[in-house]
Design an enzyme around this catalytic site. Structure first.
Site, PDB file in Angstrom:
ATOM      1  N   ASP A   1       0.845  -1.203   0.000  1.00  0.00           N
ATOM      2  CA  ASP A   1       0.000   0.000   0.000  1.00  0.00           C
ATOM      3  C   ASP A   1       0.879   1.251   0.000  1.00  0.00           C
ATOM      4  O   ASP A   1       2.031   1.219   0.403  1.00  0.00           O
ATOM      5  CB  ASP A   1      -0.987  -0.006   1.172  1.00  0.00           C
ATOM      6  CG  ASP A   1      -0.378  -0.527   2.463  1.00  0.00           C
ATOM      7  OD1 ASP A   1       0.864  -0.673   2.535  1.00  0.00           O
ATOM      8  OD2 ASP A   1      -1.136  -0.794   3.410  1.00  0.00           O
TER       9      ASP A   1
ATOM     10  N   GLU B   1      -5.610   3.674   3.783  1.00  0.00           N
ATOM     11  CA  GLU B   1      -6.051   4.252   5.062  1.00  0.00           C
ATOM     12  C   GLU B   1      -7.535   4.618   5.031  1.00  0.00           C
ATOM     13  O   GLU B   1      -8.177   4.650   6.075  1.00  0.00           O
ATOM     14  CB  GLU B   1      -5.210   5.487   5.407  1.00  0.00           C
ATOM     15  CG  GLU B   1      -3.732   5.184   5.675  1.00  0.00           C
ATOM     16  CD  GLU B   1      -3.485   4.431   6.973  1.00  0.00           C
ATOM     17  OE1 GLU B   1      -4.420   4.282   7.771  1.00  0.00           O
ATOM     18  OE2 GLU B   1      -2.345   3.976   7.169  1.00  0.00           O
TER      19      GLU B   1
HETATM   20 ZN    ZN Z   1      -1.023   0.742   7.471  1.00  0.00          ZN
END
Ligand code: ZN
Length: 438
Positions: A110, A171
């Site tokens: 990510d 997030e």
């Molecule tokens: Zn994270």
């Protein structure tokens, strides 16, 4: 990784894994051995640290990861991978086709950083005011690029294909779902998917378990006719908490800094992070259309108990004398939970135990509260495994509690990650003893 709140947390490890670096010789016949992977990783290590620090200095919030995305694309192209962009946000897909036919394995990292008004404790501090890589996604990027490069060096011997998913917007829990909804895997469907999160465990440790890695998070909403005093609300909160709360005697699973504790942490069979229901100590309170709305998060390790919680709360409200004021009790937020495929997890544990040259691989016995990861959306479609990777080193003063202002990561975790997970992917794909013939 989405936490509830990580402020005020400080972790002190009673022990830290020592690192043992094993030197080895590399030759053609050993090209796929753990020794070869170790040596290739060590050769890349300084470059990966530099990439990580560059990304750390230029953090970008969810949905704004354009520079990060361009950096990743450039590195992948340099390695000779096929690069795709534009499926969702600033996500980047790198495709490594092995020289021999075989299955398709995906590795996910990510990209996004976090907002926060604090001073970055790292020497190579954030140059983007109010934005920080305070969850370690910069480390994840470096590890994924490292794995891609190690495997690219052996591509002609590899069976199958590796898809590197550099996913934006974790997030906000949008990126994984966004990629799936846009059909990222419609033409190239992975058989398996893997991902990692660096966290507050000693560097050198990899921790994993089958099934849930996190407790189930639910947001409960109670709607009442707007006629409760402050004292009534406090009392009702206490009553609901004492009815729902479940934990081993003396255990405190809400104190997430205990997660790394060797006695009660997730790697202990007697972990405090097993079989609990914990909830916010106070309710969020607001008035909406003359109704009183009370909301709170709860964390339940046992999925089969989730359904009964709503009627338990209704009974507590009745018993508290508010039966006629009650309008409804419901879950208003139900995030998916990271859920590891049991047989792939067993394979990963065996393979990592054999191939991991630094630190240790440990089974987890409990589920972490508060955190979660939208990697769960990929696992809904594709069997996969999500690992915790140790990033803390108390001796170096590096205390890795994700999202805390003093969050820092020992960069040795990059070496551990690249070595371990390159070996795992090679083991999953299989390797030929000869290069592809032209
Ligand atoms: Zn994270």
């Amino acid at each position: 990784m989405k936490p509830r709140t990580m402020k005020r947390l400080l972790i002190i490890f009673s022990s830290v894994c020592g690192l043992l670096l094993v030197g080895c010789q590399y030759n053609q016949s050993q090209r796929t051995s753990p020794d070869a992977v170790d040596l290739q990783t060590d050769g890349l290590f300084e470059k990966l640290v530099a990439v990580r620090r560059d990304i750390h200095q230029h953090p970008e919030l969810a949905g704004e990861e354009s520079r990060t995305s361009a950096t990743i694309s450039a590195h992948l192209r340099e390695m000779g991978l096929e690069v795709q962009t534009g499926q969702f946000g600033h996500s980047v897909i790198g495709i490594l086709r092995g020289g021999h036919p075989g299955k398709t394995v995906a590795w996910r990292a990510d990209l996004d950083a976090l907002p926060g008004e604090f001073r970055d404790p790292a020497l190579f501090r954030s140059q983007n005011p109010g934005v920080h890589h305070a969850c370690g996604h910069d480390i994840h990027i470096a590890i994924a690029l490292g794995i891609a490069e190690v495997l690219a060096k052996q591509r002609q011997f590899l069976h199958g294909t590796v898809v590197f998913v550099f996913q934006s917007e974790e997030e906000t829990f949008k990126g994984a779902k966004g990629l799936i909804d846009r059909g990222v895997f419609s033409s190239l469907i992975p058989d398996e998917i893997y991902g990692v999160h660096v966290t507050a465990l000693p560097v050198g440790q990899i921790v994993v378990k089958p099934n849930e890695m996190f407790a189930y998070q639910r947001r409960v909403s109670i709607r009442l006719k707007n006629a409760l005093s402050k004292a009534d609300i406090v009392q009702l909160t206490k009553n609901v908490n004492s009815e729902l709360f479940r934990s081993r005697a003396g255990a405190k699973p809400w104190e997430i800094q205990n997660i790394a504790d060797p006695v009660i942490g997730v790697t202990s069979p007697n972990t405090a992070f097993q079989d609990y229901l914990i909830m916010d100590a106070t309710f969020d309170t607001r008035t909406e259309n003359d109704e009183l709305v009370l909301e709170f998060y709860l964390y339940e390790t046992n999925a089969s108990k989730l359904e009964g919680i709503i009627s338990s709360i209704e009974r507590v409200i009745d018993a508290s004398g508010h039966k006629r004021k009650l309008i409804s009790v419901s879950y208003v937020q139900k995030n998916l939970t990271v859920f590891n495929d049991a047989s792939l997890t067993r394979f990963a544990l065996r393979t990592l135990e054999r191939s991991n040259r630094v630190g240790t691989v440990k089974p987890a016995f409990g589920q972490a509260p508060f955190f979660n990861d939208d990697f769960a959306y990929f696992q809904q479609k594709i069997p996969g495994v999500y690992f915790f990777l140790g990033g803390s080193n108390a001796e170096k003063g590096l205390i890795a509690m994700n999202h805390a202002p003093d969050f820092q990561v020992d960069e040795e975790s990059i070496r551990v990650g690249v070595r371990s997970f390159s070996s795992l992917i090679i083991a999953r794909l299989g390797i030929a003893d000869h290069a592809e013939r032209d």
